[in-house]
Design a protein around this motif. Structure first.
Motif, PDB file in Angstrom:
ATOM      1  N   HIS A   1      -8.836  -6.887  24.131  1.00 19.44           N
ATOM      2  CA  HIS A   1      -9.414  -6.521  22.837  1.00 19.44           C
ATOM      3  C   HIS A   1      -8.397  -5.693  22.046  1.00 19.44           C
ATOM      4  N   PRO A   2      -8.437  -5.827  20.732  1.00 21.40           N
ATOM      5  CA  PRO A   2      -7.507  -5.030  19.930  1.00 21.40           C
ATOM      6  C   PRO A   2      -7.959  -3.577  19.854  1.00 21.40           C
ATOM      7  N   GLN A   3      -7.021  -2.682  19.957  1.00 27.78           N
ATOM      8  CA  GLN A   3      -7.325  -1.268  19.759  1.00 27.78           C
ATOM      9  C   GLN A   3      -6.852  -0.899  18.365  1.00 27.78           C
ATOM     10  N   ILE A   4      -7.790  -0.469  17.572  1.00 29.42           N
ATOM     11  CA  ILE A   4      -7.476  -0.217  16.166  1.00 29.42           C
ATOM     12  C   ILE A   4      -7.225   1.267  15.942  1.00 29.42           C
ATOM     13  N   SER A   5      -6.138   1.549  15.259  1.00 28.96           N
ATOM     14  CA  SER A   5      -5.904   2.922  14.823  1.00 28.96           C
ATOM     15  C   SER A   5      -5.390   2.847  13.386  1.00 28.96           C
ATOM     16  N   TYR A   6      -5.218   4.010  12.762  1.00 28.66           N
ATOM     17  CA  TYR A   6      -4.817   4.016  11.363  1.00 28.66           C
ATOM     18  C   TYR A   6      -3.587   4.874  11.157  1.00 28.66           C
ATOM     19  N   GLU A   7      -2.774   4.453  10.227  1.00 29.57           N
ATOM     20  CA  GLU A   7      -1.541   5.168   9.969  1.00 29.57           C
ATOM     21  C   GLU A   7      -1.500   5.548   8.485  1.00 29.57           C
ATOM     22  N   ASP A   8      -1.119   6.778   8.223  1.00 27.95           N
ATOM     23  CA  ASP A   8      -1.038   7.220   6.832  1.00 27.95           C
ATOM     24  C   ASP A   8       0.029   6.429   6.093  1.00 27.95           C
ATOM     25  N   ILE A   9      -0.177   6.318   4.799  1.00 29.34           N
ATOM     26  CA  ILE A   9       0.736   5.518   3.993  1.00 29.34           C
ATOM     27  C   ILE A   9       1.580   6.434   3.123  1.00 29.34           C
ATOM     28  N   ASP A  10       2.843   6.080   3.016  1.00 26.02           N
ATOM     29  CA  ASP A  10       3.754   6.839   2.164  1.00 26.02           C
ATOM     30  C   ASP A  10       3.515   6.446   0.713  1.00 26.02           C
ATOM     31  N   THR A  11       2.765   7.284  -0.002  1.00 23.83           N
ATOM     32  CA  THR A  11       2.528   7.031  -1.428  1.00 23.83           C
ATOM     33  C   THR A  11       3.239   8.097  -2.250  1.00 23.83           C
ATOM     34  N   SER A  12       4.377   8.522  -1.757  1.00 20.64           N
ATOM     35  CA  SER A  12       5.057   9.649  -2.393  1.00 20.64           C
ATOM     36  C   SER A  12       5.639   9.294  -3.759  1.00 20.64           C
ATOM     37  N   LEU A  13       5.810   8.033  -4.047  1.00 22.66           N
ATOM     38  CA  LEU A  13       6.474   7.674  -5.295  1.00 22.66           C
ATOM     39  C   LEU A  13       5.481   7.442  -6.432  1.00 22.66           C
ATOM     40  N   ILE A  14       4.397   6.761  -6.116  1.00 24.36           N
ATOM     41  CA  ILE A  14       3.384   6.475  -7.141  1.00 24.36           C
ATOM     42  C   ILE A  14       2.018   6.844  -6.567  1.00 24.36           C
ATOM     43  N   PRO A  15       1.367   7.861  -7.111  1.00 26.86           N
ATOM     44  CA  PRO A  15       0.063   8.252  -6.564  1.00 26.86           C
ATOM     45  C   PRO A  15      -0.963   7.141  -6.788  1.00 26.86           C
ATOM     46  N   PRO A  16      -1.832   6.933  -5.834  1.00 30.73           N
ATOM     47  CA  PRO A  16      -2.854   5.890  -5.970  1.00 30.73           C
ATOM     48  C   PRO A  16      -3.768   6.168  -7.159  1.00 30.73           C
ATOM     49  N   ARG A  17      -4.222   5.117  -7.788  1.00 34.83           N
ATOM     50  CA  ARG A  17      -5.148   5.251  -8.916  1.00 34.83           C
ATOM     51  C   ARG A  17      -6.149   4.108  -8.838  1.00 34.83           C
ATOM     52  N   PRO A  18      -7.308   4.279  -9.486  1.00 34.73           N
ATOM     53  CA  PRO A  18      -8.341   3.238  -9.337  1.00 34.73           C
ATOM     54  C   PRO A  18      -7.970   1.947 -10.074  1.00 34.73           C
ATOM     55  N   ARG A  19      -8.357   0.837  -9.487  1.00 35.06           N
ATOM     56  CA  ARG A  19      -8.252  -0.447 -10.181  1.00 35.06           C
ATOM     57  C   ARG A  19      -9.586  -0.656 -10.861  1.00 35.06           C
ATOM     58  N   LEU A  20      -9.586  -0.689 -12.170  1.00 32.15           N
ATOM     59  CA  LEU A  20     -10.853  -0.716 -12.908  1.00 32.15           C
ATOM     60  C   LEU A  20     -11.121  -2.070 -13.540  1.00 32.15           C
ATOM     61  N   TYR A  21     -10.385  -3.045 -13.151  1.00 38.07           N
ATOM     62  CA  TYR A  21     -10.472  -4.327 -13.838  1.00 38.07           C
ATOM     63  C   TYR A  21     -11.900  -4.879 -13.868  1.00 38.07           C
ATOM     64  N   GLY A  22     -12.353  -5.161 -15.060  1.00 39.84           N
ATOM     65  CA  GLY A  22     -13.640  -5.838 -15.221  1.00 39.84           C
ATOM     66  C   GLY A  22     -14.845  -4.991 -14.853  1.00 39.84           C
ATOM     67  N   LEU A  23     -14.639  -3.704 -14.593  1.00 42.33           N
ATOM     68  CA  LEU A  23     -15.744  -2.857 -14.155  1.00 42.33           C
ATOM     69  C   LEU A  23     -16.502  -2.351 -15.380  1.00 42.33           C
ATOM     70  N   VAL A  24     -17.833  -2.376 -15.278  1.00 41.81           N
ATOM     71  CA  VAL A  24     -18.635  -1.861 -16.382  1.00 41.81           C
ATOM     72  C   VAL A  24     -18.409  -0.354 -16.476  1.00 41.81           C
ATOM     73  N   GLY A  25     -18.098   0.115 -17.661  1.00 40.12           N
ATOM     74  CA  GLY A  25     -17.856   1.549 -17.843  1.00 40.12           C
ATOM     75  C   GLY A  25     -16.477   1.978 -17.407  1.00 40.12           C
ATOM     76  N   GLY A  26     -15.601   1.036 -17.219  1.00 36.89           N
ATOM     77  CA  GLY A  26     -14.245   1.336 -16.747  1.00 36.89           C
ATOM     78  C   GLY A  26     -13.503   2.285 -17.674  1.00 36.89           C
ATOM     79  N   ASP A  27     -13.783   2.179 -18.977  1.00 38.47           N
ATOM     80  CA  ASP A  27     -13.053   3.027 -19.924  1.00 38.47           C
ATOM     81  C   ASP A  27     -13.401   4.497 -19.730  1.00 38.47           C
ATOM     82  N   VAL A  28     -14.685   4.772 -19.432  1.00 36.10           N
ATOM     83  CA  VAL A  28     -15.106   6.161 -19.212  1.00 36.10           C
ATOM     84  C   VAL A  28     -14.462   6.696 -17.937  1.00 36.10           C
TER      85      VAL A  28
END
Lengths: 298, 664, 274
Positions: free
Chosen positions: B610-637
């Motif tokens: 069976h696979p053993q799942i673990s998680y590894e942090d991601i290097d986002t040091s260059l561009i901070p994550p931001r929401p993808r708002l495509y097509g979402l109702v109220g995305g502008d707000v």
């Protein structure tokens, strides 16, 4: 060589697949396959009966045969071996003789084949290449042809030297069709001037020695339309033409352009509609000029 | 072994690029491939290859923006330094391919022409007709043939990679492979081994992938201890041509030129589609996304087409799920001029002229963003340290992975025309790392080496023999594959639900057990495709299990991974104050989710299978994550609130969030 | 690599040159001779004296005729035939599987080549001096009695039919060969240019076929006795002009009796070289 097979074309669809019909159709497709267990062995015909489904191609027929592994008479048989990969006529793997004519099995639609002959579909391996097993043939000679004519751009290396040469849209449009050649071998199979070369490894012969002997044998035979066309492709490229003389030397060597008999089957059977006869005629012209120049320059 | 020798497995774009670079550097290369390398799956790529170019640069584009588009499109699930390095290399790679003779389309002045692809505002995509992948592949194939003639490269075509050979220290010292013609085994000692074996589409039965894309090579590395990253991220392309044997891609440009997607309002209306009046047609994409219509991004289009067929039961056919992609209202002249190539494919395979009759299409599994986990060495400038042995190295020292079979570049969702770039980039870039790694190896004595390889050879021979010798098994490998594919497509593609994933996991374990009872219809030892397929089927199960388990555990929506239960709906309120409050809540939730789930999934093959799942942090040091708002109702707000928060956090400028049409 | 490559034969080393010479020889001199020959024959339609005067022109070469025939006709033709048979032996016609126009022509080119070869051998045996030892003293072509001897030779229906087949095969072989020669040497390269060239080669073929069949028709319909008379008188004149016979008043009906004869202006004639 990996053959994944679907026994039923509903596979992969969601829940509704359960409802598919038992009583859809009882039509049967009769398929006759010319089989051969290994090189040097006798070939034999084997008949298979496959339940008809709409939108099948020859690949799906072979997949059904592999899945059931039973001949029409009910005998258990080994699955028919065949080559395929992309199944969308771009990789060049699945060339075979379908109803006697060379073509890609993936675009050989069963409904069309049955329009021509509703009795039976006949599958045979290519006849110009040594059979490995069943419908699998050894097409090393096709690639050797590309080596013979040095079908590449002789760049200094892969390190950055800026962009390539500028090329007019006309030249690009001229080159692009030639560049879609997928080395399937249809042009060679249909060519009456291209004959089979089968070299058998001798007792005690090393793999390297055998390979060298086979290449030498290939190099005496007709190089073929595909390689002539590739030579013309690269002789037209601004950088590629820097070794144009070497390609012309190859094309005027033994088994070169002169072997063409102008039957023009190559262009008629090419699945990519590559203007092969134009390439051949251009190679003829280039060879003429080159040979005369050589005569007077030497 | 004074002369360095590297084994490359797989001869698509990545494998050939690596081989070319290695050979050029004076390294001998053994190149192993299931098919003649010119027939690799890279040939199927159509659209083009992305990079910043002289034109876009003058319109404000730069490598950073390409990098930003890629990580934004990938929902930030990539380590950023490798992606930045890739974007930086883009222009050089296009130039190189141009020099190698790729017939890129030209402008009237003779420069390379570019077109625009999803997920960007710039015309970054260089292309060669509708067969860019084929043209790039051939250019590299030709260069490798040069090195083959000069003796630097030895090709082993129609050979199957069976396992990496590890020494006592756990370092990869070569591999064992099998000749698919003679069925002979052979040990390939090497200073390092590079896997470039592509995606795993066949785990899903039928996909847009070629028949060699079984994922078995990657699975064998995984079973030998290599980690697998982000397995659950599988791209499903919205429009493919259903086929009995394969699902063939129908390019997005069909919709770009005005194609409309619809289904009859009456379920399985038996009429000829041309006779169904407008009023009785449901143009569901246009109805639900009035602004973007048929050109919504891939993941949304895929989800909607899937939904209308499964949830609403409006599939055009009963036995086969599909919707109409209609071009018949467009002029024949325009269609031939702009879409000729892809329409020809449809016509050839369906035997129907799509200029006259609407096409029947359905989403299909297309690309594996996940793959073998690979390492990298970050440079001081935020990119990669070229030549460091860690780059592209899997968790097994001396074993490298490049191209689609690594997990590194596309995160949760791949942008169109980025895959060709990542393949060539990782192939070229890994070469000095591989050489450096090989140079560090303590040279093995012949005796030690033969002991090492003999064990592997014996193990593989025994596996092979035991498969051939199986008697009385009642399971058919092709049936099992079909069931596996059906199951995976049902539960682990477009919409994922935990109860289904959990049940499917058990089912896959059941199938794997049944696989043990597979009997072969061909027990011979010459070009036995039956046994080769059965073996690769056996290796699909570990991949299927890690996909399912990864998907089951990841309780969020990210890129191609969509779980309705964790979806973050838009803003329902109409009152501005209430809207504002909901937007704040939405952003809180997004930040919490990012903290919890913005991590690579790492699967390790357990001793119990069976696979053993673990998680590894991601290097986002260059561009901070931001929401993808495509097509979402109220995305502008939401966007407004998000911007305020960013400003408050002291971040501004280039990395400020911009809701970009997130087409993949 | 470690095995020495077997040294290649002269023929394989110079394959390109040989095949190109083969191609060229089909046009020059063999093809050119064919054209001259067929057009000369067709002059029989203009009456025996017309034909005779052209034959006389050829034979005016005198002692040079035989070496010229050997060097510029027989040897090139033998070379063309020998290489041609080698090419035929090396090919695998497949018109059954691939019945395309080009392939049909490929096959016909080989078939007509072999027919033409057989026909030419037969033709030489029947009419040419080379065949004299084989056919005995009777028959053959007498250059002083061109029309009558030729007419007698081909008058049997079967012979006429065989000649028609032979001539048509030869003409097809030549005109189709003209078209493929243009591809081989790279004169026409694009499909459109090939189509245009094809019309030209068809036109050449039609003209030559008309000439060849016309000659056969002409020889079948000519009055042999009358022709013989004309030839005798022309022969007399030739001999008189050469001084072999005294010129007698009233003994020159040949001149006056032929309404449209161009003989007096035909220049020096010779009866030698047969």
């Amino acid at each position: 060589m990996i053959q994944a097979v679907e026994t039923n074309h509903d596979a992969g669809d969601v829940a509704t697949a359960a409802g598919h019909g038992a009583g859809a159709t009882s039509r049967t497709i009769h398929v006759r396959v010319l089989r051969q267990d290994a090189p040097g062995q006798e070939s034999y015909w084997e008949r298979h009966a496959i339940p008809y489904e709409p939108n099948m191609n020859v690949i799906s027929i072979l997949q059904r045969i592999a899945a059931t592994a039973r001949a029409e008479d009910g005998r258990s048989v080994a699955p028919v071996a065949w080559d395929c990969n992309c199944l969308e006529e771009v990789c060049g793997s699945c060339t075979m003789l379908v109803n006697g004519r060379t073509r890609m099995a993936c675009t050989a639609l069963v409904d069309r084949l049955l329009e021509d002959n509703s009795e039976e579909i006949e599958l045979r391996p290519m006849s110009k290449f040594p059979v490995v097993r069943d419908l699998v043939v050894d097409r090393r000679r096709v690639f050797r042809g590309l080596e013979r004519v040095e079908a590449w751009v002789p760049v200094d290396g892969s390190y950055d030297h800026g962009p390539g040469p500028r090329i007019s849209p006309e030249d690009q449009e001229d080159a692009y069709p030639l560049s879609t050649c997928m080395s399937c071998g249809c042009c060679l199979e249909a060519c009456p001037q291209y004959t089979k070369i089968e070299v058998v490894q001798r007792e005690g012969e090393s793999a390297e020695a055998f390979d060298a002997r086979r290449k030498a044998a290939f190099d005496r035979g007709f190089v073929g339309a595909h390689a002539i066309s590739q030579a013309m492709l690269f002789n037209a490229h601004p950088t590629g033409r820097m070794i144009a003389d070497e390609r012309l030397a190859a094309l005027t060597g033994e088994g070169g352009i002169q072997m063409c008999g102008n039957a023009q089957n190559c262009v008629a059977v090419c699945p990519k509609h590559i203007p092969l006869t134009r390439s051949i005629a251009r190679a003829g012209r280039a060879a003429t000029v080159w040979a005369i120049k050589k005569l007077f320059d030497r | 072994m004074a002369q360095p020798r590297v084994l490359v497995i797989g001869g698509g774009l990545a494998g050939l690029a690596a081989t070319m670079r290695l050979a050029e550097s004076g390294t001998d290369v053994d190149l192993v491939s299931l098919v003649p390398v010119k027939r690799s799956h890279s040939a199927c790529a159509q659209g083009g290859i992305n990079s910043v170019n002289a034109l876009t640069r003058q319109q404000g584009d730069n490598e950073w923006k390409h990098f930003d588009d890629t990580v934004y499109g990938g929902d930030f699930l990539q380590h950023q330094p490798p992606v930045k390095e890739m974007a930086d290399w883009g222009p050089r790679i296009i130039d190189l391919m141009d020099r190698l003779g790729v017939p890129f389309n030209r402008t009237p002045e003779g420069f390379r022409d570019q077109r625009r692809f999803g997920g960007t505002l710039y015309k970054r995509t260089a292309f060669a007709g509708a067969t860019t992948g084929q043209q790039l592949l051939y250019a590299l194939d030709e260069q490798v043939r040069r090195y083959e003639v000069s003796g630097r490269v030895k090709k082993w075509e129609f050979w199957d990679f069976l396992e990496p050979v590890l020494d006592a220290s756990g370092r990869c010292r070569g591999a064992v492979c099998q000749d698919l013609v003679t069925m002979q085994f052979r040990a390939f000692p090497a200073d390092a081994v590079v896997l470039a074996t592509g995606g795993c589409g066949l785990v899903y039965g039928r996909s847009t992938m070629s028949m060699v894309c079984t994922g078995s090579a990657v699975s064998r590395a995984y079973q030998a201890g290599a980690w697998y990253g982000n397995g659950e991220f599988i791209q499903v392309h919205p429009t493919a041509i259903p086929g009995a044997d394969k699902l063939r891609l129908m390019s997005e440009s069909a919709r770009g030129e005005g194609g409309r997607v619809w289904v009859p309002r009456k379920p399985q209306d038996p009429r000829d589609p041309r006779e169904i009046p407008e009023a009785e047609r449901c143009y569901f994409l246009e109805e639900r996304y009035p602004k973007y219509g048929n050109l919504v991004p891939r993941d949304i289009a895929t989800r909607e087409i899937f939904d209308i067929c499964t949830t609403d039961g409006l599939s055009v056919e009963k036995d086969r799920l599909c919707v109409y992609l209609d071009l018949t209202h467009l002029s024949r002249e325009m269609l031939d001029r702009k879409l000729g190539g892809i329409l020809e494919i449809y016509e050839k395979f369906q035997g129907v002229d799509p200029r006259v009759v609407p096409m029947k299409i359905f989403p299909a599994v297309h690309y594996s963003m996940g793959g073998l986990w690979v390492d990298y060495q970050k440079s001081s400038s935020g990119g990669l340290e070229e030549g460091d042995p860690k780059n592209q190295q899997t968790s097994i020292p001396g074993l490298y992975a490049i191209g689609e079979c690594d997990y590194q570049y596309h995160g949760a969702n791949r942008l169109g025309a980025n895959s060709l770039l990542s393949c060539i980039f990782s192939g070229l870039f890994c070469a000095p790392s591989v050489i450096a790694s090989g140079a560090a190896v303590r040279k093995t004595s012949a005796e030690e080496s033969s002991r090492l390889f003999d064990a592997s050879l014996r193990r593989q021979e025994a596996r092979h023999e035991s498969l051939l010798a199986r008697r009385g098994g009642n399971e058919n490998p092709y049936d099992l594959h079909q069931q596996l594919g059906g199951l995976m497509t049902r539960v682990a593609t477009v919409v994922r639900r935990n109860e289904q994933l959990a049940a499917a996991y058990d089912e896959v374990c059941g199938l794997e057990e049944r696989w043990q009872r597979c009997s072969l219809s061909d027990t011979g030892n010459w070009t036995n495709q039956n046994v080769v397929f059965t073996k690769s089927l056996g290796d699909m199960f570990p991949i299927a299990k890690l996909i399912l388990k990864g998907a089951l555990l990841r309780d969020e929506c990210r890129g191609a991974h969509y779980k309705p239960s964790t979806a973050m709906p838009g803003i329902a309120a109409t009152d501005p104050v209430e809207q504002r409050r909901e937007a704040e809540e939405w952003c809180d939730r997004f930040e919490a989710n990012t903290r919890k789930w913005l991590k690579s999934t790492i699967a390790k093959h357990g001793a119990d299978g069976h696979p053993q799942i673990s998680y590894e942090d991601i290097d986002t040091s260059l561009i901070p994550p931001r929401p993808r708002l495509y097509g979402l109702v109220g995305g502008d707000v939401i966007e407004e609130v998000w911007r305020e928060r960013q400003r408050a956090a002291g971040q501004a400028g280039e990395t400020s969030p911009q809701p970009v049409a997130a087409g993949a | 690599m470690n095995q020495p490559e077997p040294s290649r034969s002269f023929l394989s080393r110079h394959q390109f040159l040989i095949y190109r010479l083969f191609s060229l020889s089909g046009l020059i001199p063999v093809g050119a001779f064919l054209v001259v020959h067929l057009l000369t024959n067709a002059s029989v339609l203009g009456g025996p004296e017309s034909f005779q005067s052209r034959v006389d022109m050829i034979h005016s070469l005198g002692p040079l005729l035989v070496p010229i025939e050997i060097a510029f006709i027989f040897l090139p033709m033998l070379f063309h035939a020998a290489v041609g048979f080698a090419i035929i032996a090396g090919g695998l016609p497949n018109v059954g599987s691939y019945p395309y126009v080009g392939n049909v022509r490929y096959t016909l080119q080989r078939a007509t080549g072999m027919i033409a070869f057989a026909f030419i051998i037969g033709h030489l045996i029947q009419l040419h001096w080379l065949g004299a030892p084989l056919r005995g003293s009777e028959g053959g072509f007498d250059p002083h009695h061109a029309t009558s001897t030729a007419a007698i030779a081909i008058r049997p229906l079967l012979v006429s039919i065989l000649y028609a087949i032979g001539v048509l095969s030869t003409v097809f072989h030549f005109s189709n060969g003209l078209w493929t020669l243009g591809i081989t040497w790279g004169l026409w390269t694009s499909p459109a240019a090939m189509r245009r060239a094809n019309w030209v080669s068809i036109a050449v073929g039609v003209v030559l076929a008309a000439a060849g069949l016309g000659a056969i028709g002409g020889l079948r319909t000519v009055d042999v006795a009358k022709a013989r008379g004309v030839e005798d008188r022309m022969d007399e004149v030739k001999r008189m002009l050469k001084g072999e016979m005294p010129i007698e008043e009233g003994r020159s009906p040949a001149v006056r009796g032929t309404s449209n004869s161009s003989l007096p202006n035909a220049g020096p004639v010779s009866s030698e070289g047969t």
